[in-house]
Design an enzyme around this catalytic site. Structure first.
Site, PDB file in Angstrom:
ATOM      1  N   LYS A 292       0.849  -1.201   0.000  1.00  0.00           N
ATOM      2  CA  LYS A 292       0.000   0.000   0.000  1.00  0.00           C
ATOM      3  C   LYS A 292       0.883   1.250   0.000  1.00  0.00           C
ATOM      4  CE  LYS A 292      -1.907   3.050   2.794  1.00  0.00           C
ATOM      5  NZ  LYS A 292      -1.971   4.167   1.871  1.00  0.00           N
TER       6      LYS A 292
ATOM      7  N   GLU B 135       9.241   1.037  10.966  1.00  0.00           N
ATOM      8  CA  GLU B 135      10.284   2.054  10.732  1.00  0.00           C
ATOM      9  C   GLU B 135       9.605   3.398  10.908  1.00  0.00           C
ATOM     10  OE1 GLU B 135      13.314   1.411  10.382  1.00  0.00           O
ATOM     11  OE2 GLU B 135      13.402  -0.658   9.670  1.00  0.00           O
TER      12      GLU B 135
ATOM     13  N   GLU C  90       9.105  16.039  15.803  1.00  0.00           N
ATOM     14  CA  GLU C  90       9.559  15.780  14.436  1.00  0.00           C
ATOM     15  C   GLU C  90       8.779  16.696  13.492  1.00  0.00           C
ATOM     16  OE1 GLU C  90       8.283  12.211  12.376  1.00  0.00           O
ATOM     17  OE2 GLU C  90      10.258  11.993  11.483  1.00  0.00           O
TER      18      GLU C  90
ATOM     19  N   CYS D 145      13.436  10.483   7.187  1.00  0.00           N
ATOM     20  CA  CYS D 145      13.294  10.070   8.591  1.00  0.00           C
ATOM     21  C   CYS D 145      14.601  10.225   9.349  1.00  0.00           C
ATOM     22  CB  CYS D 145      12.806   8.636   8.659  1.00  0.00           C
ATOM     23  SG  CYS D 145      13.847   7.514   7.718  1.00  0.00           S
TER      24      CYS D 145
HETATM   25  P1  NAD Z   1       1.964   8.292   7.986  1.00  0.00           P
HETATM   26  O1  NAD Z   1       2.175   7.459   9.192  1.00  0.00           O
HETATM   27  O2  NAD Z   1       0.909   9.330   8.024  1.00  0.00           O
HETATM   28  O3  NAD Z   1       1.620   7.379   6.721  1.00  0.00           O
HETATM   29  C1  NAD Z   1       2.454   6.328   6.301  1.00  0.00           C
HETATM   30  C2  NAD Z   1       1.625   5.314   5.572  1.00  0.00           C
HETATM   31  O4  NAD Z   1       0.665   4.772   6.476  1.00  0.00           O
HETATM   32  C3  NAD Z   1       0.816   5.887   4.388  1.00  0.00           C
HETATM   33  O5  NAD Z   1       0.730   4.917   3.375  1.00  0.00           O
HETATM   34  C4  NAD Z   1      -0.564   6.113   5.010  1.00  0.00           C
HETATM   35  O6  NAD Z   1      -1.622   6.045   4.087  1.00  0.00           O
HETATM   36  C5  NAD Z   1      -0.644   4.943   5.985  1.00  0.00           C
HETATM   37  N1  NAD Z   1      -1.528   5.198   7.122  1.00  0.00           N
HETATM   38  C6  NAD Z   1      -1.879   6.388   7.676  1.00  0.00           C
HETATM   39  N2  NAD Z   1      -2.728   6.195   8.694  1.00  0.00           N
HETATM   40  C7  NAD Z   1      -2.927   4.863   8.802  1.00  0.00           C
HETATM   41  C8  NAD Z   1      -3.690   4.039   9.673  1.00  0.00           C
HETATM   42  N3  NAD Z   1      -4.433   4.552  10.654  1.00  0.00           N
HETATM   43  N4  NAD Z   1      -3.637   2.699   9.492  1.00  0.00           N
HETATM   44  C9  NAD Z   1      -2.859   2.167   8.531  1.00  0.00           C
HETATM   45  N5  NAD Z   1      -2.143   2.882   7.655  1.00  0.00           N
HETATM   46  C10 NAD Z   1      -2.154   4.223   7.800  1.00  0.00           C
HETATM   47  O7  NAD Z   1       3.393   8.908   7.639  1.00  0.00           O
HETATM   48  P2  NAD Z   1       3.760   9.845   6.429  1.00  0.00           P
HETATM   49  O8  NAD Z   1       3.307  11.224   6.757  1.00  0.00           O
HETATM   50  O9  NAD Z   1       3.336   9.231   5.145  1.00  0.00           O
HETATM   51  O10 NAD Z   1       5.362   9.761   6.470  1.00  0.00           O
HETATM   52  C11 NAD Z   1       6.134  10.549   7.298  1.00  0.00           C
HETATM   53  C12 NAD Z   1       6.560   9.771   8.521  1.00  0.00           C
HETATM   54  O11 NAD Z   1       7.227   8.583   8.128  1.00  0.00           O
HETATM   55  C13 NAD Z   1       7.561  10.538   9.346  1.00  0.00           C
HETATM   56  O12 NAD Z   1       7.242  10.380  10.709  1.00  0.00           O
HETATM   57  C14 NAD Z   1       8.877   9.857   9.034  1.00  0.00           C
HETATM   58  O13 NAD Z   1       9.850   9.978  10.026  1.00  0.00           O
HETATM   59  C15 NAD Z   1       8.450   8.444   8.836  1.00  0.00           C
HETATM   60  N6  NAD Z   1       9.422   7.691   8.048  1.00  0.00           N
HETATM   61  C16 NAD Z   1      10.211   6.769   8.682  1.00  0.00           C
HETATM   62  C17 NAD Z   1      11.185   6.074   7.964  1.00  0.00           C
HETATM   63  C18 NAD Z   1      12.077   5.055   8.641  1.00  0.00           C
HETATM   64  O14 NAD Z   1      12.670   4.246   7.943  1.00  0.00           O
HETATM   65  N7  NAD Z   1      12.189   5.072   9.951  1.00  0.00           N
HETATM   66  C19 NAD Z   1      11.335   6.303   6.598  1.00  0.00           C
HETATM   67  C20 NAD Z   1      10.516   7.250   5.982  1.00  0.00           C
HETATM   68  C21 NAD Z   1       9.544   7.933   6.722  1.00  0.00           C
END
Ligand code: NAD
Length: 504
Positions: free
Chosen positions: A199, A274, A405, A308
């Site tokens: 997804k 992650e 963050e 991240c």
């Molecule tokens: P997000 O958590 O809002 O969304 C990530 C994914 O999860 C998207 O596909 C989204 O549609 C899905 N999602 C959102 N709510 C959900 C729910 N309730 N149930 C299931 N899936 C859901 O994050 P974002 O804004 O897309 O990305 C930014 C975040 O990701 C930042 O916090 C960043 O640090 C983190 N990140 C971490 C890494 C790592 O490797 N540690 C890498 C990249 C990004």
């Protein structure tokens, strides 16, 4: 900050234009399928705010179909000879490489990032990651041991461990590196003999759909890779809680990751998380600020800080604080904002209007709490989702600027008097993803690297990752590791065999 010259944009390939113009569907069981949900979603170009394509939003029934397809495909794929899995992955890497420029342009148009970053990380990084994981397919090994149990009488027991594919993987990825992070999960899972339902983020779904088509062209059997586009609630949460998946791998925010971890536990689904970071960069007084400036800038502002592992808390030794800050501020102010397709632009737009508003709100809250703006802190007056690169100063270790963050081009600098003070402040965070230490003193560097609480520590560098080196977070930055052997362990389950061997 200078404006970009529109005539300098690289021309979009006809194949990219054709892909954007398509009516995109879901990818289930090796083909394009209509969603049962009947809802479409626009995809935007962050540099203009204009619609460039549209995708379909899947719903719970579509997730059921995708998970069922992955389950049907699993026994055959798990039994597929490792050398064949390796061959198909190598073919996929070649095909991704051949279509590299189209994929890079697509990612730049959809995510907003610089074409240089799209070529280097999304495309070249993905090709290298797939080739690296292809090599693992034939090298997944168990152990053998001589056991001590005296049963049955007269037998010597041989213990053997097998590493078996964990099963069907549900993979949820964010919008900052849409292709690269999808590939980290897909290539690792496929190398181990798992099948996958992916997804992508609703903001950046295009390259995942392109990748799915490449898997079919490379020869992966139907159902081994499935892609369901849509929202976190209607798709992500349903996939994470689906009884038909055996493993959940999630990259995204800590808040969502915590929720998904709880959901996964209900079904005892294995999971890797992650998550977010608020990563410290420690700069000691024995370095030449001018010399390390490009490294500091890259560590903080690569991908507009939407990384991240990007540094956002800078602990700079007081003796070089003013000089370093002056040079940082001047370099930040000289960055020219422009679209990702302008190869000369220094900083690109953020990915979505929603995210830009989040960044702007976070900076406003930091200011209200007392953070001082050295440069930036505003939304430039132009089309697209740009945010001015921002340098703040804030001394309170528990302030919002040091704890929250922001995930954008915003950094906060603090003067410190010693390495120990810097380490103490660095560890004053709920996150523990990454950190860097800048010094010419080897002993200080290694001592700090041991004491800093983070999954990855760079010394005199910040940001590069390698497919062979495990990556992941401590504390609230995550659970488990991707890359390298760490990934193989996450996508396999250990089975123990006990075999009595009699002397005669
Ligand atoms: P997000 O958590 O809002 O969304 C990530 C994914 O999860 C998207 O596909 C989204 O549609 C899905 N999602 C959102 N709510 C959900 C729910 N309730 N149930 C299931 N899936 C859901 O994050 P974002 O804004 O897309 O990305 C930014 C975040 O990701 C930042 O916090 C960043 O640090 C983190 N990140 C971490 C890494 C790592 O490797 N540690 C890498 C990249 C990004």
């Amino acid at each position: 900050m200078s404006e970009h010259n529109a005539s300098a944009l690289i021309p979009v390939l006809p194949r990219v234009g054709e892909f954007l113009a398509r009516r995109h569907l879901l990818w289930i069981d090796g083909e394009h399928v209509e969603s049962k949900f009947d809802r479409r979603r626009n995809v935007f170009d962050p540099s203009t705010g204009k619609v460039i394509s549209s995708v379909t939003d899947a719903g719970p029934e579509d997730v059921d179909r995708a998970v069922a397809a992955a389950n049907r495909a699993f026994p055959g794929w798990a039994r597929c000879r490792p050398a064949e899995r390796e061959r198909l992955l190598l073919k996929l890497a070649d095909m991704l490489e051949a279509d590299g420029e189209a994929l890079a342009q697509l990612e730049t148009l959809n995510q907003g990032k610089s074409i240089h970053a799209a070529r280097a990380i999304e495309v070249r990084g993905s090709v290298e990651y797939i080739r690296y994981m292809a090599g693992w397919a034939t090298k997944i090994e168990g152990t053998s041991s001589d056991l001590s149990i005296p049963i049955p009488e007269g037998a010597r027991n041989l213990g053997v461990t097998l590493r078996e594919p964990v099963g069907v993987v549900g993979a949820i990825v964010p919008w900052n590196f849409p292709l690269a992070i999808a590939v980290w999960k897909l290539a690792s899972a496929l190398a181990c003999g798992c099948t996958l339902v992916l997804k992508p983020s609703e903001d950046t779904p295009l390259t995942a759909l392109y990748l799915a088509e490449l898997t079919r062209a490379a020869g992966f059997p139907p159902g081994v890779v499935n892609v369901v586009t849509g929202t976190g609630i209607d798709v992500g949460a349903v996939l994470a809680g689906h009884a038909g998946i055996d493993k959940l791998t999630f990259t995204g925010s800590t808040a969502v990751g915590q929720e998904l971890g709880r959901i996964a536990l209900t079904n005892m689904t294995r999971f890797t998380l992650e998550l977010g970071g608020k990563n410290p960069m420690i700069v000691m007084n024995d370095v030449d600020p001018e010399r390390i400036l490009p490294g500091l800038m890259g560590g903080c502002f690569f991908n507009q800080g939407q990384v991240c592992a990007a540094a956002s808390r800078l602990y700079i030794h007081r003796e070089i604080f003013d000089k370093t800050l002056e040079q940082l501020a001047a370099t930040i102010q000289a960055l020219s904002l422009g679209p990702g397709l302008d190869p000369a632009a220094g900083l690109q737009p953020l990915t979505s209007e929603r995210h830009r508003a989040r960044v702007a709100d976070a900076v406003a809250a930091c200011r209200a709490e007392g953070a001082k703006v050295v440069t930036g802190g505003n939304v430039p007056e132009r089309d697209g989702y740009y945010y001015a690169p921002t340098l703040l100063i804030d001394q309170a270790p528990t302030s919002r600027a040091m704890q929250q963050e922001i995930f954008g081009p915003v950094i906060t600098a603090v003067p410190v008097d010693s390495l120990d003070e810097a380490i103490e402040m660095a560890n004053c965070s709920r996150y523990g993803l990454a950190a860097s230490i800048w010094t010419n003193d080897l002993n200080s560097a290694l001592r700090a690297a041991r004491l800093v609480e983070a999954g990855t520590v760079w010394i005199n560098s910040h940001i590069p990752l390698d497919p062979s080196l495990p990556f992941g977070g401590t504390k609230q930055s995550g659970y488990g590791r991707e890359h390298g052997r760490g990934a193989i362990e996450q996508y396999t389950e250990v089975k123990s065999l006990i075999i009595p061997v009699f002397d005669r």
